[in-house]
Design a protein around this motif. Structure first.
Motif, PDB file in Angstrom:
ATOM      1  N   LEU A   8       1.774  -0.882   9.069  1.00 31.62           N
ATOM      2  CA  LEU A   8       2.606  -0.441   7.948  1.00 31.62           C
ATOM      3  C   LEU A   8       2.111   0.895   7.416  1.00 31.62           C
ATOM      4  O   LEU A   8       0.946   1.261   7.606  1.00 31.62           O
ATOM      5  CB  LEU A   8       2.591  -1.494   6.837  1.00 31.62           C
ATOM      6  CG  LEU A   8       3.137  -2.865   7.222  1.00 31.62           C
ATOM      7  CD1 LEU A   8       2.913  -3.870   6.109  1.00 31.62           C
ATOM      8  CD2 LEU A   8       4.612  -2.772   7.585  1.00 31.62           C
ATOM      9  N   LYS A   9       2.982   1.614   6.723  1.00 33.13           N
ATOM     10  CA  LYS A   9       2.622   2.899   6.126  1.00 33.13           C
ATOM     11  C   LYS A   9       2.334   2.687   4.644  1.00 33.13           C
ATOM     12  O   LYS A   9       3.242   2.466   3.851  1.00 33.13           O
ATOM     13  CB  LYS A   9       3.743   3.911   6.313  1.00 33.13           C
ATOM     14  CG  LYS A   9       3.977   4.280   7.755  1.00 33.13           C
ATOM     15  CD  LYS A   9       5.114   5.272   7.882  1.00 33.13           C
ATOM     16  CE  LYS A   9       5.421   5.530   9.341  1.00 33.13           C
ATOM     17  NZ  LYS A   9       6.652   6.334   9.487  1.00 33.13           N
ATOM     18  N   TYR A  10       1.066   2.743   4.299  1.00 34.00           N
ATOM     19  CA  TYR A  10       0.614   2.560   2.929  1.00 34.00           C
ATOM     20  C   TYR A  10       0.483   3.922   2.239  1.00 34.00           C
ATOM     21  O   TYR A  10       0.282   4.939   2.908  1.00 34.00           O
ATOM     22  CB  TYR A  10      -0.731   1.834   2.924  1.00 34.00           C
ATOM     23  CG  TYR A  10      -0.668   0.470   3.574  1.00 34.00           C
ATOM     24  CD1 TYR A  10      -0.314  -0.651   2.835  1.00 34.00           C
ATOM     25  CD2 TYR A  10      -0.941   0.307   4.931  1.00 34.00           C
ATOM     26  CE1 TYR A  10      -0.237  -1.901   3.423  1.00 34.00           C
ATOM     27  CE2 TYR A  10      -0.859  -0.943   5.532  1.00 34.00           C
ATOM     28  CZ  TYR A  10      -0.508  -2.036   4.775  1.00 34.00           C
ATOM     29  OH  TYR A  10      -0.426  -3.277   5.373  1.00 34.00           O
ATOM     30  N   ASN A  11       0.578   3.943   0.909  1.00 30.87           N
ATOM     31  CA  ASN A  11       0.406   5.207   0.184  1.00 30.87           C
ATOM     32  C   ASN A  11      -1.083   5.581   0.148  1.00 30.87           C
ATOM     33  O   ASN A  11      -1.927   4.886   0.727  1.00 30.87           O
ATOM     34  CB  ASN A  11       1.040   5.128  -1.212  1.00 30.87           C
ATOM     35  CG  ASN A  11       0.352   4.163  -2.146  1.00 30.87           C
ATOM     36  OD1 ASN A  11      -0.780   3.706  -1.914  1.00 30.87           O
ATOM     37  ND2 ASN A  11       1.016   3.830  -3.240  1.00 30.87           N
ATOM     38  N   ASP A  12      -1.400   6.654  -0.552  1.00 29.53           N
ATOM     39  CA  ASP A  12      -2.786   7.133  -0.598  1.00 29.53           C
ATOM     40  C   ASP A  12      -3.750   6.132  -1.226  1.00 29.53           C
ATOM     41  O   ASP A  12      -4.949   6.195  -0.982  1.00 29.53           O
ATOM     42  CB  ASP A  12      -2.871   8.464  -1.359  1.00 29.53           C
ATOM     43  CG  ASP A  12      -2.186   9.600  -0.600  1.00 29.53           C
ATOM     44  OD1 ASP A  12      -1.965   9.465   0.618  1.00 29.53           O
ATOM     45  OD2 ASP A  12      -1.859  10.622  -1.243  1.00 29.53           O
ATOM     46  N   ALA A  13      -3.207   5.208  -2.034  1.00 30.66           N
ATOM     47  CA  ALA A  13      -4.037   4.171  -2.652  1.00 30.66           C
ATOM     48  C   ALA A  13      -4.136   2.932  -1.766  1.00 30.66           C
ATOM     49  O   ALA A  13      -4.726   1.930  -2.167  1.00 30.66           O
ATOM     50  CB  ALA A  13      -3.468   3.797  -4.019  1.00 30.66           C
ATOM     51  N   GLY A  14      -3.538   2.995  -0.565  1.00 36.06           N
ATOM     52  CA  GLY A  14      -3.586   1.858   0.350  1.00 36.06           C
ATOM     53  C   GLY A  14      -2.588   0.767   0.010  1.00 36.06           C
ATOM     54  O   GLY A  14      -2.766  -0.380   0.397  1.00 36.06           O
ATOM     55  N   MET A  34       1.510  -4.376  -2.569  1.00 35.24           N
ATOM     56  CA  MET A  34       0.635  -5.123  -1.665  1.00 35.24           C
ATOM     57  C   MET A  34      -0.263  -4.134  -0.938  1.00 35.24           C
ATOM     58  O   MET A  34       0.131  -2.991  -0.701  1.00 35.24           O
ATOM     59  CB  MET A  34       1.445  -5.893  -0.623  1.00 35.24           C
ATOM     60  CG  MET A  34       2.224  -7.055  -1.148  1.00 35.24           C
ATOM     61  SD  MET A  34       3.068  -7.889   0.223  1.00 35.24           S
ATOM     62  CE  MET A  34       3.401  -9.475  -0.533  1.00 35.24           C
ATOM     63  N   ASN A  35      -1.457  -4.583  -0.598  1.00 35.67           N
ATOM     64  CA  ASN A  35      -2.282  -3.843   0.343  1.00 35.67           C
ATOM     65  C   ASN A  35      -2.310  -4.660   1.638  1.00 35.67           C
ATOM     66  O   ASN A  35      -1.675  -5.725   1.719  1.00 35.67           O
ATOM     67  CB  ASN A  35      -3.686  -3.560  -0.230  1.00 35.67           C
ATOM     68  CG  ASN A  35      -4.460  -4.811  -0.574  1.00 35.67           C
ATOM     69  OD1 ASN A  35      -4.133  -5.915  -0.140  1.00 35.67           O
ATOM     70  ND2 ASN A  35      -5.496  -4.650  -1.382  1.00 35.67           N
ATOM     71  N   ASP A  79      11.308   2.579   8.063  1.00 34.16           N
ATOM     72  CA  ASP A  79      10.204   3.541   8.029  1.00 34.16           C
ATOM     73  C   ASP A  79       8.841   2.879   7.941  1.00 34.16           C
ATOM     74  O   ASP A  79       7.824   3.558   7.918  1.00 34.16           O
ATOM     75  CB  ASP A  79      10.376   4.498   6.839  1.00 34.16           C
ATOM     76  CG  ASP A  79      11.581   5.401   6.992  1.00 34.16           C
ATOM     77  OD1 ASP A  79      11.882   5.818   8.123  1.00 34.16           O
ATOM     78  OD2 ASP A  79      12.230   5.679   5.968  1.00 34.16           O
ATOM     79  N   ARG A  80       8.842   1.548   7.804  1.00 34.19           N
ATOM     80  CA  ARG A  80       7.621   0.747   7.698  1.00 34.19           C
ATOM     81  C   ARG A  80       6.816   1.073   6.443  1.00 34.19           C
ATOM     82  O   ARG A  80       5.612   0.880   6.406  1.00 34.19           O
ATOM     83  CB  ARG A  80       6.765   0.840   8.961  1.00 34.19           C
ATOM     84  CG  ARG A  80       7.518   0.422  10.215  1.00 34.19           C
ATOM     85  CD  ARG A  80       6.669   0.332  11.448  1.00 34.19           C
ATOM     86  NE  ARG A  80       5.785  -0.814  11.472  1.00 34.19           N
ATOM     87  CZ  ARG A  80       6.139  -2.079  11.733  1.00 34.19           C
ATOM     88  NH1 ARG A  80       7.384  -2.370  11.980  1.00 34.19           N
ATOM     89  NH2 ARG A  80       5.239  -3.041  11.749  1.00 34.19           N
ATOM     90  N   ASP A  81       7.519   1.559   5.377  1.00 30.42           N
ATOM     91  CA  ASP A  81       6.818   1.916   4.147  1.00 30.42           C
ATOM     92  C   ASP A  81       7.318   1.146   2.926  1.00 30.42           C
ATOM     93  O   ASP A  81       7.024   1.510   1.787  1.00 30.42           O
ATOM     94  CB  ASP A  81       6.890   3.421   3.893  1.00 30.42           C
ATOM     95  CG  ASP A  81       8.306   3.942   3.691  1.00 30.42           C
ATOM     96  OD1 ASP A  81       9.276   3.152   3.743  1.00 30.42           O
ATOM     97  OD2 ASP A  81       8.446   5.166   3.491  1.00 30.42           O
ATOM     98  N   CYS A  82       8.062   0.060   3.164  1.00 31.83           N
ATOM     99  CA  CYS A  82       8.539  -0.791   2.084  1.00 31.83           C
ATOM    100  C   CYS A  82       8.803  -2.187   2.652  1.00 31.83           C
ATOM    101  O   CYS A  82       9.236  -2.315   3.804  1.00 31.83           O
ATOM    102  CB  CYS A  82       9.818  -0.211   1.480  1.00 31.83           C
ATOM    103  SG  CYS A  82      10.379  -1.077   0.006  1.00 31.83           S
TER     104      CYS A  82
END
Length: 124
Positions: A8-14, A34-35, A79-82
């Motif tokens: 998955l694509k996590y933000n800068d905070a993971g 979620m992380n 996009d694997r980011d949500c």
């Protein structure tokens, strides 16, 4: 193909946004974060687990309130980011006591409360 939370694509905070939706009605209940570990725990246990940014700890929905979310389906966007987490919700999803966190609409430039708090039963 086996699912890997690291894909998955996590933000800068993971973290990755997770939208909880009632599996039966389709109603959007809430959004939380979620992380990778919360994703893994959710899939392993079937109880939806989020990451609390304010408390910096895992948050299994309903452990303290009793308003649990049992996992029905787990979907990843293109996009694997949500994430879309379809749940069986027991009780209100919102900490305010409403069924959904999305209880305020903006219509014609005005805020309108579209989901009210449940009324207290009449006193005897």
């Amino acid at each position: 193909m086996p699912f890997d939370p690291a894909s998955l694509k996590y933000n800068d905070a993971g973290l990755i946004p997770a939208i909880a939706q009632d599996a039966a009605s389709g109603e959007v209940l809430m959004m939380a974060w979620m992380n990778a570990e919360a994703v893994a725990r959710t899939l392993e246990t079937g109880q939806v687990t989020y990451w609390s940014r304010s408390r910096q700890e895992f948050w299994v929905k309903g452990v303290t309130s009793g308003n649990t979310q049992a996992l029905v389906d787990f979907k990843v966007d293109c996009d694997r980011d949500c994430l879309l987490i379809e749940v069986q919700q027991a009780g209100p999803a919102c900490h305010t006591g409403r069924r959904t966190c999305f209880y305020t609409a903006v219509r014609n430039g005005e805020e309108i409360e579209v989901v009210k708090l449940p009324e207290d039963p009449p006193s005897a």
